[in-house]
Design an enzyme around this catalytic site. Structure first.
Site, PDB file in Angstrom:
ATOM      1  N   VAL A 252     -20.304  16.002   2.212  1.00 19.78           N
ATOM      2  CA  VAL A 252     -19.565  15.749   3.436  1.00 19.78           C
ATOM      3  C   VAL A 252     -18.056  15.720   3.188  1.00 19.78           C
ATOM      4  CG1 VAL A 252     -21.385  14.534   4.642  1.00 19.78           C
ATOM      5  CG2 VAL A 252     -19.825  13.264   3.186  1.00 19.78           C
ATOM      6  N   LYS A 254     -16.298  14.103   0.471  1.00 17.50           N
ATOM      7  CA  LYS A 254     -15.677  12.915  -0.107  1.00 17.50           C
ATOM      8  C   LYS A 254     -14.734  13.280  -1.235  1.00 17.50           C
ATOM      9  CE  LYS A 254     -19.659  11.062  -1.058  1.00 17.50           C
ATOM     10  NZ  LYS A 254     -20.512  12.149  -0.583  1.00 17.50           N
ATOM     11  N   SER A 577     -38.696   0.271   8.040  1.00 14.11           N
ATOM     12  CA  SER A 577     -38.561   0.993   9.299  1.00 14.11           C
ATOM     13  C   SER A 577     -39.661   2.014   9.540  1.00 14.11           C
ATOM     14  CB  SER A 577     -37.193   1.656   9.397  1.00 14.11           C
ATOM     15  OG  SER A 577     -37.192   2.859   8.671  1.00 14.11           O
ATOM     16  N   LYS A 620     -30.582   9.158  11.247  1.00 14.27           N
ATOM     17  CA  LYS A 620     -31.965   9.512  11.561  1.00 14.27           C
ATOM     18  C   LYS A 620     -32.005  10.466  12.753  1.00 14.27           C
ATOM     19  CE  LYS A 620     -33.892   5.289   9.655  1.00 14.27           C
ATOM     20  NZ  LYS A 620     -34.435   3.953   9.959  1.00 14.27           N
TER      21      LYS A 620
HETATM   22  P1  ADP Z   1     -18.992  15.231  -1.628  1.00 12.19           P
HETATM   23  O1  ADP Z   1     -17.965  14.796  -2.606  1.00 12.19           O
HETATM   24  O2  ADP Z   1     -19.025  14.374  -0.398  1.00 12.19           O
HETATM   25  O3  ADP Z   1     -20.339  15.430  -2.190  1.00 12.19           O
HETATM   26  P2  ADP Z   1     -17.479  17.669  -1.558  1.00 12.19           P
HETATM   27  O4  ADP Z   1     -16.143  17.056  -1.431  1.00 12.19           O
HETATM   28  O5  ADP Z   1     -17.877  18.175  -2.882  1.00 12.19           O
HETATM   29  O6  ADP Z   1     -18.568  16.642  -1.041  1.00 12.19           O
HETATM   30  O7  ADP Z   1     -17.630  18.780  -0.450  1.00 12.19           O
HETATM   31  C1  ADP Z   1     -18.369  19.952  -0.621  1.00 12.19           C
HETATM   32  C2  ADP Z   1     -17.644  21.102  -0.034  1.00 12.19           C
HETATM   33  O8  ADP Z   1     -17.602  21.033   1.381  1.00 12.19           O
HETATM   34  C3  ADP Z   1     -16.219  21.199  -0.486  1.00 12.19           C
HETATM   35  O9  ADP Z   1     -15.918  22.522  -0.763  1.00 12.19           O
HETATM   36  C4  ADP Z   1     -15.431  20.711   0.715  1.00 12.19           C
HETATM   37  O10 ADP Z   1     -14.162  21.314   0.761  1.00 12.19           O
HETATM   38  C5  ADP Z   1     -16.289  21.157   1.872  1.00 12.19           C
HETATM   39  N1  ADP Z   1     -16.140  20.273   3.022  1.00 12.19           N
HETATM   40  C6  ADP Z   1     -16.838  19.157   3.272  1.00 12.19           C
HETATM   41  N2  ADP Z   1     -16.446  18.595   4.435  1.00 12.19           N
HETATM   42  C7  ADP Z   1     -15.479  19.373   4.928  1.00 12.19           C
HETATM   43  C8  ADP Z   1     -14.671  19.330   6.126  1.00 12.19           C
HETATM   44  N3  ADP Z   1     -14.802  18.342   7.019  1.00 12.19           N
HETATM   45  N4  ADP Z   1     -13.765  20.298   6.279  1.00 12.19           N
HETATM   46  C9  ADP Z   1     -13.643  21.290   5.378  1.00 12.19           C
HETATM   47  N5  ADP Z   1     -14.360  21.401   4.263  1.00 12.19           N
HETATM   48  C10 ADP Z   1     -15.278  20.451   4.027  1.00 12.19           C
END
Ligand code: ADP
Length: 706
Positions: A252, A254, A577, A620
């Site tokens: 997502v 992070k 749940s 969910k």
């Molecule tokens: P996490 O650390 O949450 O597991 P990552 O930071 O590795 O996730 O994200 C995976 C990929 O998805 C990366 O290339 C990131 O740039 C892209 N990504 C995730 N969310 C977004 C967003 N909201 N906008 C643009 N790119 C995103």
């Protein structure tokens, strides 16, 4: 000439003899220390016993100063003359002896220095011979230490180590350790610093450029930077030292948010993965006495960053674990504590290092996994999963351009329509984040690159662009991996669709119940935890207490064995749940009424059939939506969580808010009048191929029914 005989005063013979002896001794010492006397003169002096004669003789032989000689001559008392003489002699002798001693000392000192110098030179040559550059290495290390301007204690320590290194055989194991140590200290950023940028407009622009959506997260980050810029010079202010923790399923964004924050602040970025760290030494370093010792991850991260003020992202702090090798969480606590971290001592480095300028960020997949004392220090920002629309936005604006560039393709060379995006999402990915989506896009780019290169080779024309069609999609990515919309629409006996929340987001978790002739045993399989077993018991008790209303024989349990199974056996599952799901499947199995599979459900059940609220409604619901289920049964008390669910999803979904199990039974169990597929009524309890989400490859999956 007119002369007058000088008459000497009479003297005591004994006194003369004793004094004579004294003078003889002195003459001998004189001869030893000062001037070697001619042996004949020496003989003559030693033979002379007459005091007067002896005094005259010694004066003429040894006293060179004319004034002194005259002085002695004018003294007519032989005893007093000898006394004068002996005083003079003993002064001379003592002076000579002292002089000799000093000379000796000086000489031996010079000898020692010369010896050391000589040996050192030899050692250098030997080093040179052995390693080619030994001598230069030491000098160059010394020079580097001077140039680095280390803090005083560090300087002293390293210099001492260099001296130690110099004395060691250049190729010994110990020398390698010492050299490694010195090089580590030299490689640390002691003074290097990047200039902070606290311009909020700039930060906002960077965050917007890197990430789609995530408005509340960006807002929170900007606030955080604002507070930090105000408090950066006030060590006591706690607002600036709070540590952000981004919590959410994988993919997502992070980690990439962390990168953006670093970019916005003009700081270096380093990621420290904590997944699977059990040993305290991983954080705090190994003592140097170990062969193969190395510094802890924090110090290594700073070394890699090359500045004292990087952004350090501590990834997956919920995956820290502790055992007999110490507790890494408490070491981490020390790292994060602003009261302590300006003197952080790594076991390997063994010199305090100031971490107070570092901006620590942390990420975690689940709140529940974070050690509590750590959680206490953290400021949590939750990032739930993305909706389909958000994913398309991210893919279109960020992932695709990024992958095109990475594959050396021009911007517009792969055209994907809205419909095709949906197709990719539904057919090839099923996740809360966008990581798998990114992988699929990478595959598309790779295949497209191949096609483009082929065609331009054949036809000798300018590079062209490719439009993704249904046909191409299947060619590139293979057949659809997930069906959509249809699988859950059949109705089966003894199978209910539950919703769980796991570290990778929400998930669909079916519950199967089989009945067989027996004596009332209840078996649960599929890695169910204790809480889940208890809630299965509760579900059973409820079914028994309501047997009559439900149209089941009151003594049904005496003649059959019940087997509750949660497929995806390798995934541990726990939490209350799944209560209403298990009850539904159970009642269906016993009453032989099929369950409507267009409905997914979540809720805890009490013995008397009351339905209690659950956590993670948003995740969910997103999971159900992702899987094409449009109706969700949830506890009435959870209605207040609706605001967290994206509007677009809310519009698509129908919620049935329930307070008790009777409502669930009414909503899900189909009556006898419903036409059922033949196999649903087959006697052995139904098993079915449910399209489950793929276990995420990066994670130990652990599904939880919150
Ligand atoms: P996490 O650390 O949450 O597991 P990552 O930071 O590795 O996730 O994200 C995976 C990929 O998805 C990366 O290339 C990131 O740039 C892209 N990504 C995730 N969310 C977004 C967003 N909201 N906008 C643009 N790119 C995103």
């Amino acid at each position: 000439v007119e002369a007058e005989a000088a008459i000497e005063e009479p003297y005591n013979e004994n006194e003369g003899a004793i004094l004579g002896g004294v003078v003889h001794d002195l003459i001998q010492r004189y001869s030893e220390t000062r001037n070697k006397l001619n042996p004949e003169v020496m003989e003559m002096i030693l033979q002379t016993t007459d005091a007067s004669h002896l005094a005259d003789l010694v004066t003429t032989q040894l006293i060179t100063d004319a004034g002194r000689r005259q002085e002695y001559l004018e003294n007519f008392n032989p005893i007093s003359r000898l006394e004068q003489l002996s005083v003079q002699l003993s002064t001379d002798v003592e002076m000579s002896e002292l002089e000799a001693k000093i000379k000796e000392r000086v000489r031996s000192q010079i000898d020692k220095n010369q010896r050391e110098y000589y040996l050192r030179e030899q050692l250098k040559v030997i080093h040179d011979e052995l390693s080619g550059e030994g001598g230069n290495e030491i000098e160059s290390l010394r020079q580097q230490v001077e140039d680095k301007q280390l803090p005083e204690d560090a300087h002293e320590k390293v210099m001492r180590e260099i001296t130690r290194l110099e004395r060691m055989p250049a190729v010994s194991a110990e020398a390698t350790i010492v050299r490694n140590y010195i090089e580590t200290v030299l490689a640390m950023p002691w003074h290097e610093e990047s200039d902070d940028n606290y311009d909020l407009d700039h930060a906002e622009a960077v965050l917007d450029a890197d990430h789609f959506g995530l408005e509340h997260v960006k807002e929170r980050v900007i606030e955080f930077l604002a507070v930090r810029s105000l408090t950066r010079n006030i060590p006591e202010a706690s607002g600036g030292s709070a540590i952000l923790c981004l919590v959410g399923p994988p993919g997502v964004g992070k980690t990439s948010l962390g990168q953006s924050i670093a970019r916005a602040m003009n700081r270096e970025f380093v990621r420290v993965s904590l997944g699977g760290v059990r040993d305290e030494a991983e954080i705090r370093g190994h003592r140097r006495t170990y062969i193969g010792a190395y510094p802890g991850r924090i110090i290594s991260a700073l070394k890699n960053a090359g500045t004292t003020n990087p952004v350090v992202l501590l990834d997956e702090i919920d995956k820290l674990s502790s055992d007999y090798r110490g507790d890494p969480a408490s070491a981490l606590l020390e790292v994060l504590d602003p009261e302590q971290n300006s003197f952080f001592v790594d076991h390997f480095l063994d010199i305090p290092f100031d971490l107070s300028n570092v901006l620590f960020l942390t990420t975690s997949n689940q709140l529940s996994g974070i050690p509590l004392p750590l959680l206490d220090r953290l400021e949590v920002i939750e990032i739930g999963g993305y909706t389909e629309d958000e994913k398309i936005g991210i893919a279109r604006n960020h992932l695709l351009p990024k992958q095109l560039e990475a594959h050396g393709l021009p911007e517009e060379s792969l055209l994907i329509s809205e419909r095709m995006w949906t197709e990719i999402l539904r057919g090839y990915t099923r996740e809360a984040g966008v990581r798998n989506l990114e992988r699929q896009i990478a595959t598309l780019c790779r295949k497209a690159a191949r096609e483009i290169v082929r065609e331009t080779e054949d036809e000798d024309e300018e590079s062209k662009s490719i439009r993704l069609t249904q046909k191409r999609l299947e060619e590139y990515l293979g057949p659809r991996r997930y069906g959509y919309d249809q699988q859950f629409h059949e109705a089966l006996i003894g199978v209910a669709i539950g919703l769980g929340k796991t570290s990778i987001g929400g998930e669909i978790i079916p519950v199967e119940v089989a009945t067989m002739p027996g004596s009332g045993k209840l078996t649960i399989t599929g890695q169910a935890g204790d809480v889940m077993r208890e809630s299965a018991q509760a579900a059973l008790s409820y079914a028994r207490s309501r047997a009559e209303q439900l149209g089941i024989a009151p003594d049904f349990q005496e003649k059959i064995d019940l087997h509750i199974h949660l497929p995806e056996g390798a995934t541990p599952k726990d939490g209350p749940s799944a209560g209403i799901t298990m009850a539904t499947a159970l009642i269906s199995a016993v009453s032989r009424r099929p369950v409507d599979h267009s409905i997914a459900m979540t809720g805890e059940i009490t013995l008397r059939g009351r339905v209690l609220p659950i956590g993670g409604l948003k995740e969910k619901t997103l999971a159900a939506h992702r899987n094409g289920i449009r109706t969700v049964i949830a506890p009435a008390e959870n209605e207040r969580d609706m605001i967290k669910i994206p509007e677009k999803v809310q519009k698509d979904m129908t919620f049935i808010w329930v307070e008790n199990m009777d409502q669930v039974v009414n909503a899900t169990l189909l009556g006898d009048d419903i036409e059922l597929p033949a196999d649903a009524l087959a006697d052995d309890a139904a098993t079915m191929d449910l399209p489950l989400e793929e276990p995420h490859p990066d994670l130990p999956a652990d599904a939880g029914f919150e």
